[in-house]
Design a protein around this motif. Structure first.
Motif, PDB file in Angstrom:
ATOM      1  N   THR B  47       0.832  -1.207   0.000  1.00 19.33           N
ATOM      2  CA  THR B  47       0.000   0.000   0.000  1.00 19.33           C
ATOM      3  C   THR B  47       0.865   1.255   0.000  1.00 19.33           C
ATOM      4  OG1 THR B  47      -1.791  -1.161   1.115  1.00 19.33           O
ATOM      5  CG2 THR B  47      -1.806   1.228   1.273  1.00 19.33           C
ATOM      6  N   GLU B  86      -7.339   0.393  -1.117  1.00 16.21           N
ATOM      7  CA  GLU B  86      -7.580  -0.790  -0.300  1.00 16.21           C
ATOM      8  C   GLU B  86      -8.857  -0.573   0.514  1.00 16.21           C
ATOM      9  OE1 GLU B  86      -4.372  -1.131   2.440  1.00 16.21           O
ATOM     10  OE2 GLU B  86      -4.603  -3.294   2.666  1.00 16.21           O
ATOM     11  N   ASP B 162      -5.581  -1.867  -5.161  1.00 16.17           N
ATOM     12  CA  ASP B 162      -4.952  -2.304  -3.914  1.00 16.17           C
ATOM     13  C   ASP B 162      -5.837  -3.353  -3.247  1.00 16.17           C
ATOM     14  OD1 ASP B 162      -3.206  -2.546  -1.862  1.00 16.17           O
ATOM     15  OD2 ASP B 162      -3.451  -0.515  -1.067  1.00 16.17           O
ATOM     16  N   GLU B 163      -5.381  -4.579  -3.244  1.00 13.17           N
ATOM     17  CA  GLU B 163      -6.112  -5.709  -2.659  1.00 13.17           C
ATOM     18  C   GLU B 163      -7.573  -5.730  -3.105  1.00 13.17           C
ATOM     19  OE1 GLU B 163      -4.789  -7.893  -0.209  1.00 13.17           O
ATOM     20  OE2 GLU B 163      -2.973  -6.842   0.433  1.00 13.17           O
TER      21      GLU B 163
HETATM   22 MG   LIG Z   1      -2.026  -2.897   2.087  1.00 15.31          MG
END
Ligand SMILES: [Mg+2]
Ligand SMILES: Nc1ncnc2c1ncn2[C@@H]1O[C@H](COP(=O)(O)OP(=O)(O)O)[C@@H](O)[C@H]1O
Lengths: 257, 307
Positions: B47, B86, B162-163
């Motif tokens: 991140t 995220e 992000d994820e």
């Molecule tokens: Mg992360």
């Protein structure tokens, strides 16, 4: 282009707060105002229209300051915490545009609050036989300016400290900004040139909120010299502009994590 | 498209606390047209890296370079990037539709284009029926999907996620992976982070692997899997009875309903299979084990022990 985006951000900021129904509270304050006015007019001798005006402006001022303080402190920090800010500034939007948009959106809410409560106050005053003079409008405008200045103060502090500290510091500055006026009147202070200088300097550094408080005048007077009003108006605009520059500068450089 | 160049990020915590090095001298590149997985355990620095790419935070040293295909100034470049943070969390009181209009307008789309694209994509993400509702009523999966829609709404050249798959149920993961693949096939560069190896193995052609803020691997996915040296097989069998000790088992687990699960190395797989077949045992399943992140973590060469 950028102006458009700033206004887009304002529009959705306004919408988001509006739909959170925070203004419903304002409406209840308004109803409460009506009731208290009614009760007060039944129980006070003499000048019920003054009670209405006094109470109405007091409520207006309190609620706008509360909106500035409590919505202002989260205006950026909540965005950062919940990562909504990333959705916006990951797009071709300069940071200053984001912050301007947020501020204008919140001031829009502020304007709605001021309009609703001042209409209610003026209606109640008129209804009770009072008179709506120009000074009342100035007082209302100044309340709006005071809330703008407080909003910028709390947003600025929220970029430097956590939410609780920011609210506390802002409250301290708000109180200081009001009591400083009375301090200037103390004879010890008046006779001491150094203290006088320090107090003068205060206005340039820290916000002199008292300059925007016309409530006492409104209750007992009908008018004030235009130069006094214009002077204080200019002060509020310049000081707010200064705060805005600092806020933009800080936000531009801030690590958003 | 993106060149991450010798980036170090040191977090200096307020007051006390020691400085913390989240990234140390990390360099990698996301080539145009590729699908790159950004792999790393929680806290590896994924991140942080993405935030540096997006200019949310600034690196302590090093810099990020965007290729000219993305544009020549910040505005142009950011118009060509689609980024999904995220665990995104959206404006609760806006409706799905308002949110998408908001995001579209910020990327210079006019109202008609926004409407057309929303009409095109919303059914694909199964959120068309929910668009008039406020986002606070959305489930986690729906938020992830509308977030993804907002990410591709302006047809960026590269999407950075992000994820994106975390917090989704297996069906949701599958659906989102399918769309990511589709978007990639349509010519977009994709860069997404994950701490789940199979997700990356399944759809990426390239992987960048971070380990405690250091670059541990950068290359093809299959080569990383080979490095991991974990290719055990798992076999589930009905009532296998005793297995002769000449057949080496890594693990035997007796399950309910007279099922037994064996774990064997590739060398022993055929021996065990033969034994079971000649004894007329019923084999329920046989699969190759995917290495977990931990296994890759400990087996990737050229890196030091964690901590
Ligand atoms: Mg992360
Ligand atoms: N603002 C910060 N201050 C201090 N440490 C941080 C900060 N942000 C992230 N970190 C630390 O940096 C490391 C990497 O975090 P992160 O990039 O979020 O990892 P990942 O996304 O790979 O899970 C973590 O150990 C995290 O605690």
């Amino acid at each position: 282009m950028t102006l458009n985006k700033t206004l887009t951000i304002s529009y959705y900021t306004f919408k988001e707060i509006w739909k959170s129904k925070i203004l419903l509270n304002v409406f209840f304050v308004g109803i409460g105002l009506m009731i208290v006015t009614y009760v007060a007019t039944e129980f006070t001798y003499g000048v019920p229209e003054r009670v209405a005006l006094d109470f109405g402006l007091g409520m207006l001022s309190l609620s706008s300051l509360a909106i500035s303080l409590f919505l202002g402190v989260g205006l950026l920090s909540k965005e950062i915490e919940s990562r909504t800010v990333y959705m916006v500034i990951a797009r071709p939007v300069p940071r200053y545009s984001f912050i301007l948009g947020k501020l204008i959106g919140l001031m829009g809410i502020q304007a709605v609050n001021v309009i609703i409560l001042s209409l209610m106050t003026m209606t109640a005053t008129k209804f009770l036989g009072g008179e709506i003079n120009g000074l009342i409008l100035w007082a209302i405008g100044f309340i709006f300016l005071e809330s703008l200045m407080l909003l910028l103060v709390v947003v600025l502090l929220s970029l430097l400290a956590n939410n609780i500290l920011s609210v506390l510091f802002s409250l301290v500055l708000l109180l200081l900004g009001h009591v400083i006026k009375d301090t200037q009147e103390i004879s010890f202070v008046k006779s001491n040139p150094l203290v006088v200088k320090i107090l003068e300097a205060y206005h340039f550094v820290l916000p002199a909120f008292y300059k925007l408080n016309l409530k006492d005048f409104v209750i007992y007077k009908n008018e004030l010299p235009l130069s006094y009003l214009a002077g204080n108006f200019t002060y509020a605009i310049l000081y707010s502009g200064f705060l805005l520059l600092v806020v933009v500068f800080l936000f531009q450089r801030k690590n958003l994590d | 498209m993106i060149h991450f160049r010798e980036i170090t990020k040191i977090f200096r915590s307020e007051l006390l606390g020691q400085p913390f090095t989240a990234l140390s001298n990390v360099s990698f590149e996301v080539p145009e047209g590729s699908m790159v997985g950004f792999l790393g355990a929680n806290g590896a620095g994924k991140t942080t890296s993405l935030k540096i790419i997006m200019d949310f935070i600034r690196p302590t040293s090093g810099n990020v370079e965007f290729s000219s295909a993305l544009g020549s100034n910040r505005q142009e470049i950011f118009r060509n990037i689609g980024f999904l943070p995220e665990r995104p969390y959206f404006y609760q009181n806006l409706t799905g539709h308002e949110f998408l209009s908001f995001m579209g307008k910020l990327t210079d789309l006019d109202t008609k284009t926004i409407e057309d694209r929303v009409r095109l994509w919303a059914p694909r993400f199964k959120i068309d029926h929910a668009l008039p509702r406020e986002l606070k009523t959305y489930s986690k999966g729906m938020l992830q999907r509308i977030g993804f829609l907002a990410t591709i709404l302006h047809e960026p050249k590269i999407i950075i996620l992000d994820e994106p798959l975390s917090g989704l149920d297996p069906i949701g993961r599958k659906e989102l992976k399918d769309v990511i693949v589709e978007v990639h096939k349509a010519g977009k560069t994709v860069f997404f982070s994950s701490h789940i190896v199979p997700d990356i193995e399944e759809i990426c052609d390239r992987v960048i692997f971070l380990k405690n803020g250091n670059l541990a691997y950068d290359g093809s996915v299959s080569a990383l899997m080979k490095q991991a040296k974990v290719q055990d097989f798992i076999m589930t069998v009905v009532a296998p009875g005793e297995i002769p000790s000449t057949i080496k088992l890594k693990e035997r687990l007796d399950l309910p309903e007279s099922l037994t699960r064996f774990t064997v190395t590739p060398e022993n797989k055929d021996v065990l299979l033969n034994h079971l077949v000649t004894n007329k045992k019923s084999i329920v399943s046989l699969e190759m084990m995917k290495p977990s992140l931990e296994e890759i973590f400990y087996n990737t060469r050229g890196t030091h022990d964690p901590q």
